[in-house]
Design a protein around this motif. Structure first.
Motif, short mmCIF file in Angstrom:
data_model
loop_
_atom_site.label_atom_id
_atom_site.label_comp_id
_atom_site.label_asym_id
_atom_site.label_seq_id
_atom_site.Cartn_x
_atom_site.Cartn_y
_atom_site.Cartn_z
N TRP A 196 0.99 -1.23 -0.07
CA TRP A 196 0.04 -0.05 -0.10
C TRP A 196 1.06 1.21 0.10
N SER A 197 0.45 2.33 -0.72
CA SER A 197 1.23 3.38 -0.57
C SER A 197 1.14 4.18 0.66
N SER A 198 2.34 4.55 1.19
CA SER A 198 2.40 4.59 2.81
C SER A 198 2.64 6.28 3.04
N GLU A 199 2.38 7.16 2.30
CA GLU A 199 2.56 8.58 2.73
C GLU A 199 1.61 9.09 3.86
N TYR A 200 0.17 8.53 4.01
CA TYR A 200 -0.17 9.05 5.13
C TYR A 200 0.34 8.31 6.48
N ARG A 201 0.56 7.15 6.59
CA ARG A 201 1.26 6.72 7.55
C ARG A 201 2.44 7.36 8.01
N MET A 202 3.20 7.51 7.21
CA MET A 202 4.55 8.40 7.08
C MET A 202 4.23 9.47 7.87
N ARG A 203 3.25 10.41 7.38
CA ARG A 203 2.81 11.70 7.62
C ARG A 203 2.52 11.57 9.26
N ASP A 204 2.06 10.69 9.56
CA ASP A 204 1.24 10.66 11.12
C ASP A 204 2.46 10.48 11.79
N LEU A 205 3.29 9.74 11.54
CA LEU A 205 4.59 9.54 12.57
C LEU A 205 5.33 10.57 12.64
N ILE A 206 5.57 11.28 11.52
CA ILE A 206 6.54 12.46 11.54
C ILE A 206 5.95 13.50 12.19
N LYS A 207 4.67 13.90 12.03
CA LYS A 207 4.02 14.74 12.78
C LYS A 207 3.82 14.73 14.23
N GLU A 208 3.67 13.51 14.71
CA GLU A 208 3.49 12.85 16.17
C GLU A 208 4.88 13.01 16.88
N MET A 209 6.00 12.64 16.00
CA MET A 209 7.37 12.71 16.46
C MET A 209 7.66 14.11 16.49
N ASN A 236 5.84 6.96 -11.58
CA ASN A 236 6.19 8.50 -11.48
C ASN A 236 5.26 9.23 -10.28
N ARG A 237 6.02 9.30 -9.23
CA ARG A 237 5.23 9.69 -8.14
C ARG A 237 6.23 10.64 -7.43
N ASP A 238 5.81 11.21 -6.35
CA ASP A 238 6.68 12.16 -5.41
C ASP A 238 5.89 12.22 -4.36
N THR A 239 6.43 11.50 -3.12
CA THR A 239 6.05 11.56 -1.86
C THR A 239 6.33 13.00 -1.31
N THR A 240 7.17 13.49 -1.61
CA THR A 240 7.68 14.63 -1.02
C THR A 240 6.64 15.69 -1.26
N GLN A 241 5.73 15.91 -2.26
CA GLN A 241 4.76 16.95 -2.42
C GLN A 241 3.78 16.81 -1.36
N PHE A 242 3.41 15.57 -1.03
CA PHE A 242 2.23 15.40 0.10
C PHE A 242 2.69 15.69 1.40
N LEU A 243 3.76 15.21 1.65
CA LEU A 243 4.47 15.44 3.08
C LEU A 243 4.76 16.68 3.13
N GLU A 263 3.33 19.73 1.97
CA GLU A 263 2.01 20.24 1.93
C GLU A 263 1.49 20.14 3.15
N ASP A 264 1.35 19.01 3.63
CA ASP A 264 0.39 18.67 4.46
C ASP A 264 0.97 18.97 5.88
N LEU A 265 2.30 18.65 6.16
CA LEU A 265 2.74 19.03 7.37
C LEU A 265 3.53 20.47 7.42
N GLY A 266 3.38 21.08 6.27
CA GLY A 266 3.83 22.63 6.43
C GLY A 266 5.45 22.71 6.09
N MET A 267 6.11 22.19 5.38
CA MET A 267 7.52 22.14 5.17
C MET A 267 8.09 22.48 3.93
N TYR A 268 9.17 23.21 3.90
CA TYR A 268 9.98 23.62 2.73
C TYR A 268 10.64 21.94 2.23
N VAL A 269 10.82 22.19 0.79
CA VAL A 269 11.14 20.64 0.43
C VAL A 269 12.19 20.88 -0.51
#
Length: 971
Positions: free
Chosen positions: A711-724, A743-750, A752-758
């Motif tokens: 499964w695509s793991s962006e949401y689960r990664m986002r949750d752990l990074i935010k909670e840590m 042709n994906r880019d995980t960093t875009q979601f992380l 924008e959702d976490l409010g970070m420069y990339v």
């Protein structure tokens, strides 16, 4: 002719009690709307001038003219007066829409009804965004404003198309509508200058264009006064304009042609809902094909990831060559005559999300891909005898690719109906499958034009045509299945000097749209060697240059690929489908493997031969396209000489379907722009513990964003990074911009959702597995490095300088080469050690080093040359991930278990940035025994502590491990 003044009388014959000229509706609307905005501007400037010119970055005198939203927004009394006049405007506005419908409605025509409804919805959304300000509810304000702009397009173009024969009114509408949509371009440009680049004074210029839109919008509706003077309100048509009588000196035929040119002919042949459903179903079915095809690589890629080499499942890439089955005449006859069966079977690729076992899910997707390729080849072949229908099928397929790119942008480069998606990570699988079944049934409701045993026309070489098809399919898939792919090819770090994925992605969609239009409307140019030459130049620029120059080349190539698709597929469809599409997909597969091997050379036989040769791929693709074009042009010339008839290029007699396809293109562009607006960066980047001058840094190898269960793991990664509460994080194995990775880019979601420069790091044309950096702090500068790798895989590194609470801090993100190549790793350690030692600023290394603590290359990374210290040299259990630092106060270190997200844990460390010269000297010169002194958690301030939720058993499979709790340090 009726008087323009009001009059009241009793007319028994006509039943008129009150009569006034219809143009007063237009004038009352114009006056009320103008007073609403002008009164707010005058009163706001008089009472709150400095406040309404102030924005998030600048105020007076840098910014000196207020925007519309600031003027009508939050302050009393201008907001109240504005809303009063807007309420008064609503009556004439609805009356104007109603009169326009009555004036233009003709028996049996649907278009006036559609334009009338668009006018009503446009009026309602206008009230929505003016009464709900961005301060009241930012999301709804944006949604309603976008909706207003979206419905303005059919309203303006529809009004031009339906204009009564009045030359002056038609001319004004054309000019005002052109100015309105032309103003959107500089409006967006200066908004980006303000929002992203923070240019002083840019918002003032933006405000002028925003006010210009208001003036043009009101002016466009004011033109109705020239048409409504033929109406008396009871309502009675006193001039016969609603019957099409021409009262102007310009001939009706000339006006009709002028209106058709102004609207692109979209409205010229009427509107039939059934035909609209046909085209919508066709395009959605094309979207489904591309969704299934692009998902195949992702589910295949899962297996070599976990086998760390060739797994055998890679053979399923060959499921695309199923059109070879059409070489068997009885089978071809059955498939062509029963296309509904195979098209429905192809939807197994969407149903695969219900299959939990990764192996069976892969085989299900593979079956869907094989049926999809077989079905489309059979469809093109059977429709090749009818140019109009064939063109419609090819357009549905190409626009389906564009729709796939739009959907991926809206879902942050994941496709919502991929089999790696489900409800928990943002998937819309069930909805997509339901619509796909309806679309497939509609797509196949008409029988084939020819049976499977019809002899193909011997027009040119099937082999040459197949080579062109292979190059075309690969170019479309590898470069245009996601709008961020070519942008990341030309990305070179900070400061930003080129396009950005979530701001400029629409340029790719616009180029693809332009290419489709050229291919359909100017096939002669699309199939010329001149266009091919431009495509080659674009490919060269994309491959060789970075920043805007490279991207402009990519846009040129995108337009060419979409333009040549219709004539090239049309040419191939007239030949043996087994040869052209079976062999074509085989060549496509060769290019796909080539596309992977240039970076995966260390894991495949013969890989070193094509190591790092993306340029060879581009040359091969363009040569393949040239070979296909040669066959197409040869057939044109041959048929011109023999019968003066070009069969190589489709020239349908009936082009009625085009207006629906072009309409779908317009809708998709609007949907993309709407998603683009919602994804526009907010610049709301706030660290978690600013009061303590503390930042948490982490390193995580994310295994290409596929979890253990595929499964695509962006949401689960986002949750752990935010909670840590991670402020700065390095991500490794993060480059997903290849066919095999979707042709994906995980960093875009992380980001924008976490409010970070990339910083995405070295792009996909740099042949690495990827290194990315996300930061809550501004990235002042960043450079990308490819470390020495004479034998093994390339080692990417990012050297970024961050503004951390006013102090410049250098952050290095690095992925070392694999264990099998010790000389590579030695050379890389020396390079990186010198790179880290080249800066005297506080620094952090977030890395994957492939070494044991205190041994071998470790002593090169942690050395006097680099000046770096280990975050915890007593942590003996490490082999891959390391955090090093210098010039900072380390306060904590923890290791957090990965659950089933990836194969590597998340490591994090907390640092305090010195806030005085004395603290800074202490941070640099502290003795080792003092620096490494551990303390208990209660001895450090509350803001320095790690979240307690991951103690013990933790949550969702994440817990502190190895030490069973975080370690704290104080000096």
């Amino acid at each position: 002719m009726a008087s323009s003044s009001s009059r009241s009388y009793k007319d028994k014959d006509a039943g008129v009690v009150l009569s006034f000229n219809g143009q007063w509706v237009s004038w009352s609307h114009t006056v009320a709307a103008s007073l609403a905005f002008l009164s707010a501007l005058v009163i706001g400037s008089a009472l709150h001038y400095h406040k309404i010119v102030q924005n998030e970055w600048y105020g007076y005198p840098q910014e000196w003219f207020p925007s519309v939203s600031a003027t009508i927004g939050d302050r009393y009394p201008e907001r109240s007066i504005f809303m009063l006049f807007i309420a008064i405007t609503s009556g004439p506005r609805f009356a104007l829409v109603g009169l326009w419908y009555l004036l233009t409605a003709k028996p049996g025509q649907t278009l006036p009804k559609l334009i009338g409804w668009s006018g009503i919805i446009r009026t309602l959304t206008c009230g929505g965004w003016t009464y709900i300000t961005s301060t009241d509810d930012h999301d709804w304000h944006d949604i309603l404003m976008i909706s207003y702009i979206v419905f303005t397009i059919p309203w303006t173009t529809g009004c031009i198309a339906l204009s009564p024969p009045n030359a002056k009114a038609v001319k004004y509408r054309k000019y005002i509508a052109g100015a309105f949509f032309g103003t959107l371009v500089p409006l967006v440009y200066f908004f980006i200058q303000h929002k992203v680049h923070r240019v002083a004074g840019a918002y003032t210029i933006y405000a002028f264009f925003e006010w210009a839109l208001i003036v043009l919008d009101v002016s466009f509706d004011a033109v109705t006064a020239l048409d409504f003077d033929s109406l008396e309100i009871t309502i009675r048509d006193v001039k016969g304009a609603s019957k099409g009588v021409n009262h102007s000196s310009v001939p009706t035929a000339v006006l009709e042609k002028e209106k058709e040119q102004a609207t692109g002919g979209v409205y010229s042949a009427g509107f039939r809902f059934g035909e609209f459903l046909d085209i919508a179903a066709d395009v959605y079915h094309g979207f489904v094909f591309w969704s299934i095809l692009t998902s195949l690589g992702v589910v295949i890629w899962y297996f070599p990831l976990w086998h760390m080499g060739i797994s055998g499942y890679e053979a399923l890439v060959m499921t695309t060559i199923s059109p070879f089955l059409l070489a068997i005449r009885p089978l071809r006859s059955f498939i062509v005559s029963n296309q509904r069966i195979t098209h429905l079977l192809s939807l197994a690729g969407l149903l695969a999300y219900l299959v939990k076992d990764p192996v069976y899910r892969l085989f299900t997707v593979g079956f869907g891909v094989s049926m999809g390729c077989l079905s489309w080849a059979a469809t093109w072949y059977s429709d090749s005898v009818q140019p109009t229908r064939l063109e419609a099928r090819i357009l549905a397929w190409t626009i389906g690719l564009l729709m796939s790119s739009v959907a991926k942008f809206a879902w942050y480069t994941n496709n919502p109906i991929w089999p790696i998606m489900h409800a928990e990570n943002g998937g819309w699988n069930a909805t997509g499958l339901f619509l796909a079944i309806l679309a497939a049934l509609r797509f196949t409701r008409r029988g084939p034009h020819q049976g499977g045993n019809t002899t193909e026309k011997k027009s040119g070489s099937s082999v040459l045509s197949a080579i062109g098809i292979g190059g075309l399919f690969f170019g479309l898939h590898s470069l245009l299945s996601d709008t961020s792919t070519m942008i990341l090819w030309v990305w070179d770090g900070y400061p930003i000097r080129g396009p950005v994925s979530n701001v400029h992605g629409w340029y790719t969609i616009a180029a693809m749209t332009a290419g489709i239009l050229i291919g359909v409307l100017r096939p002669g140019f699309a199939t010329s060697w001149t266009a091919y030459g431009l495509g080659c130049i674009g490919a060269a620029y994309l491959t060789l240059y970075e920043q805007w120059r490279g991207y402009y080349g990519g846009l040129t190539l995108a337009a060419y690929l979409m333009a040549i698709a219709v004539p090239m597929i049309g040419n191939a469809a007239k030949k043996s489908p087994a040869a052209t599409f079976g062999l074509g997909f085989l060549i496509y597969n060769f290019l796909v493997l080539f596309h992977v091997w240039v970076v995966a050379y260390a894991f495949v036989p013969g890989g070193p031969l094509v190591r790092e040769h993306t340029d060879w791929i581009m040359i091969t693709m363009m040569l393949a396209l040239g070979i296909g074009l040669f066959d197409l042009i040869s057939q044109q010339a041959k048929n011109n000489n023999s019968s003066k008839k070009k069969v190589g290029v489709i020239r349908p007699v009936n082009t009625h379907h085009r207006k629906y396809h072009f309409g779908v293109l317009g809708v998709l562009n609007l949907l993309f722009l709407s998603a683009n607006f919602l994804r526009f960066p907010t610049n709301d980047y706030k660290p978690y513990h600013a009061k303590d001058r503390l930042f948490t840094a982490g390193i995580w190898t994310i295994h290409f964003s596929l979890d253990n269960d595929m499964w695509s793991s962006e949401y689960r990664m986002r949750d752990l990074i935010k909670e840590m509460e991670v402020d700065v994080i390095g991500l490794l194995e993060s480059d997903l911009q290849r066919v095999i990775m979707g042709n994906r880019d995980t960093t875009q979601f992380l980001a924008e959702d976490l409010g970070m420069y990339v910083d995405y790091g070295p792009g996909p044309n740099k042949h690495t597995w990827g290194a990315a950096l996300l930061s809550k702090f501004p990235i002042v500068n960043s450079t990308h490095h490819l470390l020495p790798s004479p034998v093994g895989e390339l080692a990417p590194a990012i050297h970024a300088t961050l503004d951390v609470y006013g102090t410049l801090v250098d952050v290095f993100v690095f992925h070392s080469g694999q264990e099998e190549d010790p000389e590579d790793r030695r050379l890389q350690s020396e390079y990186l050690s010198k790179l880290m030692g080249s800066t005297n600023r506080p620094s952090v290394l977030l890395s994957y080093l492939v070494t044991e603590p205190l041994k071998g290359n470790y002593n090169t990374y942690v050395s006097d040359v680099s000046g770096m210290h280990d975050v915890d040299k007593t942590d003996w259990d490490r082999w891959c991930e390391y955090i090093l630092f210098k010039g900072l106060r380390r306060t904590g270190y923890a290791r957090v278990s990965r659950s089933t997200i990836t194969d590597t844990e998340l490591q994090v460390a907390k640092f305090v940035v010195p806030n005085s010269e004395e603290d800074s000297k202490f941070a640099w010169g502290v003795p080792e025994d003092v620096r490494d002194r551990r303390v208990e958690e209660h001895e450090v301030p509350e803001g320095w502590r790690f979240p307690r939720m991951f103690r013990g058993e933790g949550v969702r499979g994440h817990r502190y491990h190895v030490f069973d709790e975080p370690r704290y340090y104080n000096f």
